[in-house]
Write an enzyme that holds these catalytic residues in place. Structure first.
Site, PDB file in Angstrom:
ATOM      1  CD  GLU A 140     -12.099  -6.936   0.875  1.00 55.43           C
ATOM      2  OE1 GLU A 140     -12.138  -8.155   1.102  1.00 55.43           O
ATOM      3  OE2 GLU A 140     -11.283  -6.445   0.187  1.00 55.43           O
ATOM      4  CG  ASP A 198      -9.156  -6.374  -2.849  1.00 60.32           C
ATOM      5  OD1 ASP A 198      -9.583  -7.196  -2.311  1.00 60.32           O
ATOM      6  OD2 ASP A 198      -7.797  -6.199  -2.541  1.00 60.32           O
TER       7      ASP A 198
END
Length: 662
Positions: A373, A338
């Site tokens: 990401e 993330d």
């Protein structure tokens, strides 16, 4: 009287060796570290760790056993301008904790103080760590090791995927055991999924503001203890710990040939900003664990109040050890990071950052699937295409391009082709392969595929932020009616685009990622930021699933696995037979056609044998196929239909696949 011997500075965390427990804690700036032991009556015993080796504090508890609850109190300067926020009145968890005894409530005693220390003691309400020593019989389990070229990722939430499944026993729904149930595994196999990517299962807590509103952090990105399996998704069956239940699920999925990737959060901690709770890193060594400004304030490059300083050697080691733990202890096959730009910050992003180098050199981790990401909200945070070899990346430019092509009609043909070809403009360099592009139309954050075709505006009022949260740039198209209620003509257009988007996703070069529920027609009623909705809004409703759409998606995945141009994971080159770009007359696209703007009719010939015919206009059209006889194949035509075609008559917003008849 309980005493500690000096023990060893390694390994990090609390480890039972059969006769006692070794405790270690990193803190470069502490003046004293107290180990706090808790008995069954919550009585606390404080013992200073007797030894320090460099910046590692350590001690050994003879006779200590698994199940022992513990925490730390760390003393040192409270000088926010210098980055120090030590406060021995706050009980702290071990960053390496394998289990905690409770979640965290919104209690004021957890505050460490902003400009002055808070003297309220937090031990009564703070979570305690639990010493874990669980043997497990993997019964010869082996990682499926799916080649990247064959990988089809399915992004899912443990609870959302299983909570309403009618064939899973009620006491197992919403749990790791639900993932392992034959009904769930058979569904994934039938769909053709090779790789299950789970939203965070690391131990997370709910932000105080959500608790005040009676909401929870459903997605789980507010991680407190990244080594600990979150008990929220455990069934609670007697004698089965959350760790064992997750291991059972991974083993069952592996036996079915399905990989498991974990979405992990190392960009920020659950301590949030300066007004957040002091639970771990802030009180252990704030200046080492976090990126700080010259005034000692948190450099918030994540939007979550703080940013972990992963270039600090011990903090980097903490991350590496954590990844190894998940691979060793739970046989995890890979990780999705993330806000992955934080991994390479020092503080600017560097694709040669120490953490990247360490991952590439690690014998255990270098063979895992690594997905980033590729952005955060800090300066220079958008880094799509810039991660090192060995990483794949979520491709938001692919997402936006395909939405624009099918739903807005304003994408130049050249851009469509680039992104259909694994975004070669972004990834075809430094020995990276097409699989580096994680193609997606939707993901957990944003509209579901159904909502993308039903809502032009977000509808997030129930999130408690007056509809300010969530993106306003959705590139969606409701086809003239906002919401799920619409006439048959609108629904026909929606369904055509739904299938066109799925076909484009699953037949593009690169690695496709399907959001769980998109193959069902799952809707979140226009909520494009359902991070705090742990309810039927986000749980998949298996009873109302669009079974025709599910079958269509499964057939597409099967088709993908047959086409060499899509699964060989090598770049397409002119004349290699992998791809030909054709116009509506079946001829090679001319330079003029590429340049004339938003061309909406084309044919893509893959591996000579398969033909993807696209009509993205608002009108029906007639397209002449290349020389030869072509047969429409499932799922675009029943398998018994074998009439050869030389001309394809396509409805508006449709795509079709044919194969050449020899």
């Amino acid at each position: 009287m309980t005493t500690l011997t000096s023990g060893s500075p390694t390994p990090m965390g609390a480890h039972f060796d059969g006769v006692g427990i070794n405790f270690t804690l990193f803190s470069a700036h502490a003046e004293q570290v107290e180990l706090c032991l808790f008995d069954d009556n919550n009585q606390e015993l404080r013992i200073p760790l007797p030894a320090r080796s460099g910046d590692i504090w350590h001690g050994y508890l003879p006779g200590g056993k698994p199940g022992q609850r513990y925490g730390y109190r760390v003393s040192g300067p409270f000088n926010p301008q210098q980055g120090h926020r030590f406060n021995p009145h706050k009980l702290l968890i071990d960053p390496y904790a394998r289990a905690l005894d409770r979640k965290v409530g919104d209690d004021p005693s957890l505050q460490g103080g902003v400009s002055q220390p808070d003297y309220r003691d937090s031990a009564a309400v703070a979570p305690k760590c639990i010493v874990v020593h669980e043997e497990y019989d993997w019964q010869g389990d082996r990682r499926p090791t799916i080649p990247w070229g064959n990988t089809v990722i399915y992004e899912a939430h443990v609870r959302g995927l299983t909570q309403l499944h009618p064939d899973i026993p009620a006491d197992l729904r919403g749990t790791y055991a639900g993932l392992a149930h034959p009904a769930m595994i058979q569904y994934l196999q039938k769909l053709g999924i090779t790789t299950l990517e789970l939203l965070p299962v690391q131990f997370h807590i709910d932000e105080p503001r959500l608790q005040k509103m009676g909401l929870s952090n459903y997605w789980g990105y507010n991680v407190l203890a990244p080594y600990a399996v979150d008990p929220d998704y455990a069934s609670g069956r007697e004698g089965i710990s959350p760790l064992r239940e997750l291991r059972d699920a991974v083993k069952a999925l592996h036996q079915a040939g399905i990989e498991v990737i974990l979405d992990v959060v190392f960009n920020h901690s659950a301590e949030l900003d300066v007004f957040g709770p002091t639970l771990c890193q802030r009180g252990i060594d704030n200046a080492s664990y976090y990126w700080l400004t010259s005034e000692g304030e948190y450099d918030n490059m994540t939007g979550c109040g703080n940013t972990l300083r992963l270039s600090q050697p011990y903090v980097m080691q903490w991350v590496l050890d954590c990844l190894r733990y998940w691979v060793d202890s739970c046989h995890i096959d890979g990780f999705r990071f993330d806000l992955g730009t934080v991994l390479g910050r020092s503080p600017a992003f560097d694709q040669h950052a120490p953490l990247f180098a360490a991952l590439a050199a690690d014998k255990q981790l270098c063979n895992c699937k690594m997905i980033a990401e590729p952005w955060d909200i800090g300066l220079g945070g958008y880094q799509l295409g810039n991660f090192p070899t060995g990483f794949s990346e979520w491709n938001d430019q692919y997402r936006d391009a395909m939405r624009r092509f099918w739903l807005r009609g304003d994408l130049p043909l050249g851009q469509f082709a680039q992104h259909f070809a694994a975004s070669s403009n972004l990834f075809k360099h430094r020995e990276r392969l097409p699989s580096a592009s994680i193609n997606q139309i939707t993901a957990h954050d944003g509209f579901t595929l159904q909502d993308l075709l039903c809502f032009n505006q977000k509808h997030n009022q129930i999130n408690g932020e007056e509809n300010r949260d969530g993106s306003d740039n959705n590139l969606s198209n409701n086809f003239g009616s906002e919401g799920l209620v619409a006439d048959d003509a609108i629904w026909q257009r929606r369904k055509a685009c739904q299938r066109a988007l799925l076909t484009t996703l699953l037949l593009s070069q690169g690695t496709p990622m399907l959001l769980a529920g998109d193959e069902h027609g799952h809707s979140q009623q226009g909520n494009n930021n359902a991070y705090c909705q742990n309810n039927i809004l986000t749980w998949l409703d298996w009873g109302s699933a669009d079974r025709e759409l599910t079958a269509f998606t499964a057939e597409l995945i099967r088709l993908r696995q047959q086409i060499p141009a899509l699964i060989q994971d090598s770049w397409w080159e002119d004349g290699d037979g992998n791809v030909q770009w054709l116009d509506s007359q079946g001829e090679a696209l001319s330079d003029g056609a590429w340049e004339q703007g938003c061309q909406k009719q084309l044919q893509i010939r893959l591996s000579q044998r398969w033909l993807v015919v696209i009509n993205a206009t608002d009108q029906a059209c007639e397209m002449h196929l290349p020389v030869g006889e072509w047969v429409v194949i499932p799922p675009f035509e029943p398998s018994e239909h074998t009439e050869p075609l030389t001309v394809w008559n396509g409805s508006a917003h449709t795509v079709c696949v044919l194969t050449q008849k020899f």
